[in-house]
Design an enzyme around this catalytic site. Structure first.
Site, short mmCIF file in Angstrom:
data_model
loop_
_atom_site.label_atom_id
_atom_site.label_comp_id
_atom_site.label_asym_id
_atom_site.label_seq_id
_atom_site.Cartn_x
_atom_site.Cartn_y
_atom_site.Cartn_z
N LEU A 120 38.47 15.65 -15.14
CA LEU A 120 38.79 15.62 -13.71
C LEU A 120 37.84 14.73 -12.92
O LEU A 120 38.17 14.28 -11.83
CB LEU A 120 38.75 17.04 -13.14
CG LEU A 120 39.73 18.05 -13.75
CD1 LEU A 120 39.52 19.43 -13.14
CD2 LEU A 120 41.16 17.59 -13.54
N GLY A 121 36.65 14.52 -13.45
CA GLY A 121 35.68 13.70 -12.74
C GLY A 121 34.39 13.60 -13.53
O GLY A 121 34.14 14.38 -14.45
N GLY B 190 30.05 12.19 -13.05
CA GLY B 190 28.97 11.66 -12.24
C GLY B 190 27.84 11.19 -13.11
O GLY B 190 27.98 11.07 -14.34
N ALA B 191 26.70 10.94 -12.49
CA ALA B 191 25.56 10.44 -13.24
C ALA B 191 24.98 11.50 -14.17
O ALA B 191 24.29 11.16 -15.14
CB ALA B 191 24.48 9.96 -12.27
N GLY C 55 26.85 14.67 -15.15
CA GLY C 55 27.75 15.62 -15.78
C GLY C 55 29.21 15.22 -15.65
O GLY C 55 29.56 14.23 -14.99
N VAL D 275 33.36 17.00 -15.28
CA VAL D 275 34.18 18.17 -14.97
C VAL D 275 35.53 18.00 -15.65
O VAL D 275 36.17 16.95 -15.51
CB VAL D 275 34.36 18.35 -13.45
CG1 VAL D 275 35.24 19.57 -13.16
CG2 VAL D 275 33.01 18.50 -12.76
N ASP E 215 24.30 17.66 -1.00
CA ASP E 215 24.99 16.45 -1.45
C ASP E 215 26.44 16.45 -0.97
O ASP E 215 27.36 16.14 -1.71
CB ASP E 215 24.93 16.34 -2.98
CG ASP E 215 25.41 14.98 -3.48
OD1 ASP E 215 25.26 13.98 -2.75
OD2 ASP E 215 25.95 14.91 -4.60
#
Length: 356
Positions: A19-20, A22-23, A25, A27, A133
């Site tokens: 689903l997504g 980042g730097a 982790g 999801v 954040d």
């Protein structure tokens, strides 16, 4: 490229679709290995140093039961594959919606999303939890029909609470690291960070989250981030003057900024002329006093700043104060493991038994 693979088993769940990422982790959407219709979102760290932050986020957010906050359902930072299980929000992030609507969103949609985000912050700040954040990518919209038509207040969900950083310098470093896309373009995390944090002048507090709300409000109305002293109506003639004024007090110097999310919510009511109560909070998160919710049972409070902490935190994640009588450190890497850890989550070294 995703580090984890479709079909991987994580605890009771099987990963289905990313689903997504980042730097620190990824999801994934996942389904229960027996109950096929039981779907969740699973957060998986991709960097060893993020495991402790995953644990802190899970412990803190588990105590936040609110319709506008993505609920944490499960957590095990000590599993072979550390994970956090969350409710699955079946809809896009606000970032995706803004990408599809480059000139901005309808004013009534903007106000509804603003109410949902503000309501989430009222609950979180009341429990002593900061987001740290907040940005469009962390605001999810549970769209029933796949469109913004019929969007309801409880369909606005705020996720990814708390970077878990202990000081402004680390917070800025993580934000800068996380805001570089693969094409090496600055994509935004630091654009939502309050100037007093970027400059290292103050530690994060509720007003820092509210500054981010101001940037998001401007972006929802105009499709662009604010620059200088422009108001939303400067770029979008006809934008409601009430939202102009709320933006002015959000996107302001620390001393002139709103002091609380509740004040923002109240101003939304006052300027619209309609009294809309905050979404009901389930009993588990109901306030214990007039101004502050009781921390969850697996938290304790810093004696210096009253910030809610996990029971095994050795230092306050807000003010840095030592809160444990005896400090436990890994002899191999110098990290600070929890009292119950048998192995260091940072370097994997075996740890001596903690003193009881």
């Amino acid at each position: 490229m995703a580090r984890y693979q479709q079909g991987t088993r994580v605890s009771e769940y099987v990963l289905e679709e990313p689903l997504g990422a980042g730097a620190f982790g990824e999801v994934w959407r996942a389904r229960h290995h027996i109950w096929k219709d039981d779907q969740v979102a699973v957060k998986l760290p991709t960097e060893p140093q993020y495991v402790r932050h995953l644990q802190r986020e899970g412990v803190v957010v588990h105590g936040l039961r609110h319709p506008n906050i993505v609920r944490v359902l499960g957590l095990d930072p000590y599993a072979d594959t550390p994970y956090m299980v969350m409710e699955l929000v079946r809809g896009p992030s606000l970032k995706q919606v803004l990408t599809e609507n480059p000139t901005g969103l309808p004013a009534e949609t903007v106000e509804l999303i603003l109410r949902g985000v503000t309501a989430a912050l009222v609950a979180a700040h009341g429990a002593g939890v900061l987001h740290r954040d907040l940005k469009p990518g962390n605001i999810l919209l549970n769209l029933a029909g796949g469109t913004l038509n019929g969007l309801t207040l409880d369909a606005v969900k705020v996720g990814d609470f708390g970077l878990g950083m202990d000081d402004s310098e680390s917070l800025r470093a993580m934000a800068q690291s996380a805001s570089i896309a693969r094409e090496d373009k600055l994509v935004g995390t630091i654009a939502y960070m309050a100037p007093e944090l970027r400059d290292g002048l103050k530690k994060a507090d509720a007003r820092a989250d509210l500054y981010a709300v101001g940037v998001i409000l401007f972006e929802m109305l105009t499709g662009e981030r604010p620059a200088g002293a422009e108001l939303p109506s400067t770029l979008r003639p006809g934008a409601p003057s009430g939202l102009d004024e709320i933006f002015r007090r959000l996107y302001a110097h620390y001393d002139r900024r709103y002091e609380s999310a509740q004040a923002v919510f109240n101003d939304l009511d006052r300027r619209s002329g309609v009294r809309r109560p905050l979404p009901p909070v389930p009993p588990a998160a109901a306030p214990a006093g007039a101004h502050r919710a009781a921390p969850p049972r697996d938290l304790h409070v810093c004696p210096g700043c009253s910030h809610a902490l996990a029971v095994d935190d050795q230092f306050c994640t807000m003010c840095g104060r030592q809160v444990a009588a005896d400090i436990r450190r890994c002899r191999a890497c110098g990290a600070y493991p929890a009292a119950a850890d048998q192995y260091c989550i940072f370097c994997g070294a075996a740890l001596p038994l903690a003193r009881v």
